[in-house]
Design an enzyme around this catalytic site. Structure first.
Site, PDB file in Angstrom:
ATOM      1  CE  LYS A 106      18.507  -7.421  -6.305  1.00  0.00           C
ATOM      2  NZ  LYS A 106      17.295  -8.210  -6.142  1.00  0.00           N
ATOM      3  CD  GLU A 117      24.961  -3.961  -6.283  1.00  0.00           C
ATOM      4  OE1 GLU A 117      24.613  -2.802  -5.992  1.00  0.00           O
ATOM      5  OE2 GLU A 117      24.367  -4.665  -7.112  1.00  0.00           O
ATOM      6  CD  GLU A 171      15.554  -0.160 -10.148  1.00  0.00           C
ATOM      7  OE1 GLU A 171      16.395  -0.033  -9.240  1.00  0.00           O
ATOM      8  OE2 GLU A 171      14.331  -0.092  -9.963  1.00  0.00           O
ATOM      9  CG  ASN A 215      12.884  -3.689  -9.976  1.00  0.00           C
ATOM     10  OD1 ASN A 215      13.120  -4.452  -9.046  1.00  0.00           O
ATOM     11  ND2 ASN A 215      13.356  -2.457 -10.018  1.00  0.00           N
ATOM     12  NE  ARG A 247       8.797  -5.022  -8.321  1.00  0.00           N
ATOM     13  CZ  ARG A 247       9.141  -3.756  -8.148  1.00  0.00           C
ATOM     14  NH1 ARG A 247       8.488  -2.802  -8.798  1.00  0.00           N
ATOM     15  NH2 ARG A 247      10.150  -3.425  -7.362  1.00  0.00           N
TER      16      ARG A 247
END
Length: 652
Positions: A118, A202, A277, A292, A294
């Site tokens: 990330k 975050e 996202e 993501n 996937r």
């Protein structure tokens, strides 16, 4: 260009069944893998072949990449579809598939690695001019450094697992005092879920909306998006309801989100299905959260409004074919909504539940789609995620989709295992949802406020009467009386409350149920296969029920009721007994924080239980001394097992 002739699905449950359905339609043979707990699972039965890969724990089976690849080689599979969760975003597994000469139905290893890290993903997004949430994701990530950074970022904030998503290893921290405890809990859960305890920080954007964009790329350099999904209805940072398109997103914002999502995918030369996202604030500003790499749980709503089968696209792209549509050919038709049916108890902190499914008869219609990996008689175990099915509706308008979904929940009840169907119904019919005003904070606010949907209602006289009528029918009582009237006493219990009722028979049938001082006039109009058609105080209705053992489950007045004989509860003990800490769910003992003789304070965490991938911190109900510890770390606990015994201090 490769052709996939046999596909191994490295997953379980509803996603394994869903992938198989498309593969079979495309003429592709399928191979299932299964654990000890899943020997008789639906995905095993639906596959052309199935291979046992290990024990019930995911670490022994569905996370065992070597065993999965060996199963593919043994059965002659030429491709592996990872589904979602488990190894779906594991770059090492994707590389191992390639090294074994197998097609990995997913993005390139480099893309998985880039977006799986990330910190790297945020840096890439900044370079691609995609806005990102303020926080700390790289450099020295020791506990002391993170604690200092948290103060600088400000509260509230999120601690997030660096190696995965889905709410695993994520903790919201509202005040500095809670940071250290939350950090350790997040690290443990991340390590258990992803094999990596690294985390990042975050800034938490409150009152925001979780909007994600479906992207797709191929090996020919084409990357497009298929619109957005609104996933703002969440609990424990896990999605509960998803819809497409978002009621909040304007055409202009949709265009900008789509462009940013495509830019994010291009930054890593993306291939296959992916989801970018974003968190969108109240003013329409948006920030990248993660990508993501996937297929998503909520992909059906995108399929409904675009008319495209995303699994078919995945398999086609993995075989080297170009995307079957360009951006100009993607059109959104109507509105689709998905609810996740979880085996959990919303009235008890959304605790995961286990047990045997007594009734599940899913029925699809042109407007209702049901993706499930369960069937009647299956055992819901503590080893995997509590989601057991998804119900999706598609309508011309959002209002039509909502109405169809509420109806579908009523007509497709899941009995035998406590689940969140009643909560979903309440959420769908709530003012915030009907007005399209759900934010990521809504369910948390409901929890704090003690919203009625999160408390168990007391059974009304009418619901008790319905239970009594079903029980009398179930017990085969002789309803015929040639003259006069007769009464039949019956004891029932619901949620710990005992009810003594009387069935009043007149002539040839049941005429009324006496519940305390209330007389409920009742006529049995017909009895079907696990359904009764009756008239209750002049109103006719059909009630679907099931009656496993000495229980009766049915839906009435918008609530799922479970009645039983009160003596069945004898010996179960008082779950609120302050002298013991019992397992509220079946799970694995992850941490024990006390020893015999220790002194504990009220609300002190005593033991940590992991159930269905989530940590449950069990606390002392009062100040006490520990008199016994009955388990060890690594033990598997069943519901009701007494884990720790306490001697509460006498109140002065």
């Amino acid at each position: 260009m490769s052709r996939i002739s046999k596909l191994l699905i490295a997953n379980r449950g509803e996603i394994a069944c869903r992938v198989m359905a498309t593969a079979h339609r495309m003429g592709i043979a399928t191979v299932a893998v299964y654990s000890d707990a899943d020997r008789s699972a639906l995905h095993v039965k639906q596959a052309d072949e199935a291979v046992h890969i290990g024990g019930s724990m995911a670490s022994q089976s569905y996370l065992n990449g070597e065993a999965i690849i060996a199963a593919a080689k043994a059965t002659g599979a030429d491709a592996i579809h990872p589904g979602y969760g488990f190894l779906s975003e594991n770059a090492a597994f994707a590389q191992a598939c390639s090294d074994a000469g197998l097609i990995f139905v997913g993005p390139p290893v480099k893309a998985i690695a880039a977006m799986g890290d990330k910190a790297q993903a945020k840096a890439l997004m900044r370079d691609a001019s995609v806005p990102v949430v303020p926080g700390l994701e790289s450099g020295d990530m020791s506990d002391d450094v993170l604690a200092k950074a948290a103060k600088d970022i400000g509260f509230p904030l999120l601690i997030k697992a660096a190696a995965g998503g889905g709410g695993r290893g994520m903790r919201r921290v509202d005040v500095e005092l809670d940071f250290a405890e939350s950090l350790q809990s997040a690290r443990r859960e991340a390590q258990n879920a992803f094999g990596d305890g690294a985390v990042l920080l975050e800034k938490l954007i409150t009152g925001g909306r979780h909007i994600e964009v479906q992207v797709f790329g191929d090996t020919h350099g084409n990357i497009i998006h298929l619109g957005e999904r609104d996933c703002s209805a969440q609990r424990r940072h896990q999605k509960v309801i998803e819809e497409a398109p978002s009621p909040f997103v304007s055409p202009d914002l949709r265009e900008r989100l789509g462009q940013s999502a495509v830019a994010a995918a291009r930054a890593v030369d993306y291939v296959g299905a992916g989801t970018v996202e974003f968190i969108v604030d109240q003013d329409g500003g948006y920030y990248f959260l993660e990508m993501n790499t996937r297929l998503q749980v909520e992909h059906p709503v995108t399929e409904c409004i675009t008319g495209h089968d995303l699994v078919e696209w995945q398999l086609s792209v993995a075989a080297g074919n170009p995307l079957p549509a360009s951006q100009d050919h993607i059109a959104l038709d109507g509105h689709a909504i998905e609810v996740r049916l979880y085996a959990e108890d919303p009235t008890n902190g959304f605790q995961p539940q286990t047990g045997r499914i007594a009734r599940w008869e899913p029925t699809e219609t042109p407007s209702v789609r049901i993706d499930a990996g369960i069937e009647e008689g299956d055992e819901v175990t503590p080893f995997y995620d509590p989601m057991v099915a998804k119900i999706i509706t598609h309508g011309k308008t959002r209002d039509q989709a909502i109405a169809a979904l509420v109806k579908a929940l009523d007509e497709n009840p899941l009995y035998g295992v406590t689940n969140n169907a009643d909560f979903l119904r309440s959420l769908l019919l709530s003012e915030p949802f009907l007005n399209g005003a759900v934010t990521t904070d809504l369910i948390d606010q409901w929890i704090e406020e003690g919203h009625p949907s999160l408390t168990k209602p007391e059974a009304s006289s009418r619901s008790i009467a319905v239970a009594a009528a079903i029980a009398l029918h179930k017990n085969g009582s002789d309803w015929f009386r040639s003259t006069g009237a007769a009464e039949y006493p019956l004891d029932l219990s619901c949620d710990g409350q005992d009810h003594t009722v009387r069935g009043v028979f007149e002539g040839s049938g049941l005429a009324a149920i006496q519940v305390g001082d209330d007389r409920i006039d009742i006529k049995m109009l017909g009895v079907g296969d696990r359904s009764v058609h009756l008239e209750l105080d002049g109103v006719t209705q059909t009630v679907r029920y099931c009656d496993p053992g000495n229980e009766i489950w049915f839906l009435h007045q918008g609530h799922t009721w479970r009645f039983e004989e009160p003596d069945l509860l004898a010996g179960s003990g008082d779950a609120s007994d302050p002298g013991r800490i019992a397992a509220p769910v079946a799970g694995l003992v992850r941490e024990i924080r006390v020893s015999k003789g220790d002194h504990v304070q009220k609300d002190q965490v005593v033991i940590v239980l992991e159930a269905m991938k989530m940590e449950n911190a069990l606390m002392a109900a009062t100040d006490a001394q520990v008199t016994g510890v009955n388990v060890s770390v690594g033990d598997q606990a069943s519901v009701g097992d007494v884990l720790v015994e306490l001697q509460p201090y006498a109140m002065e």
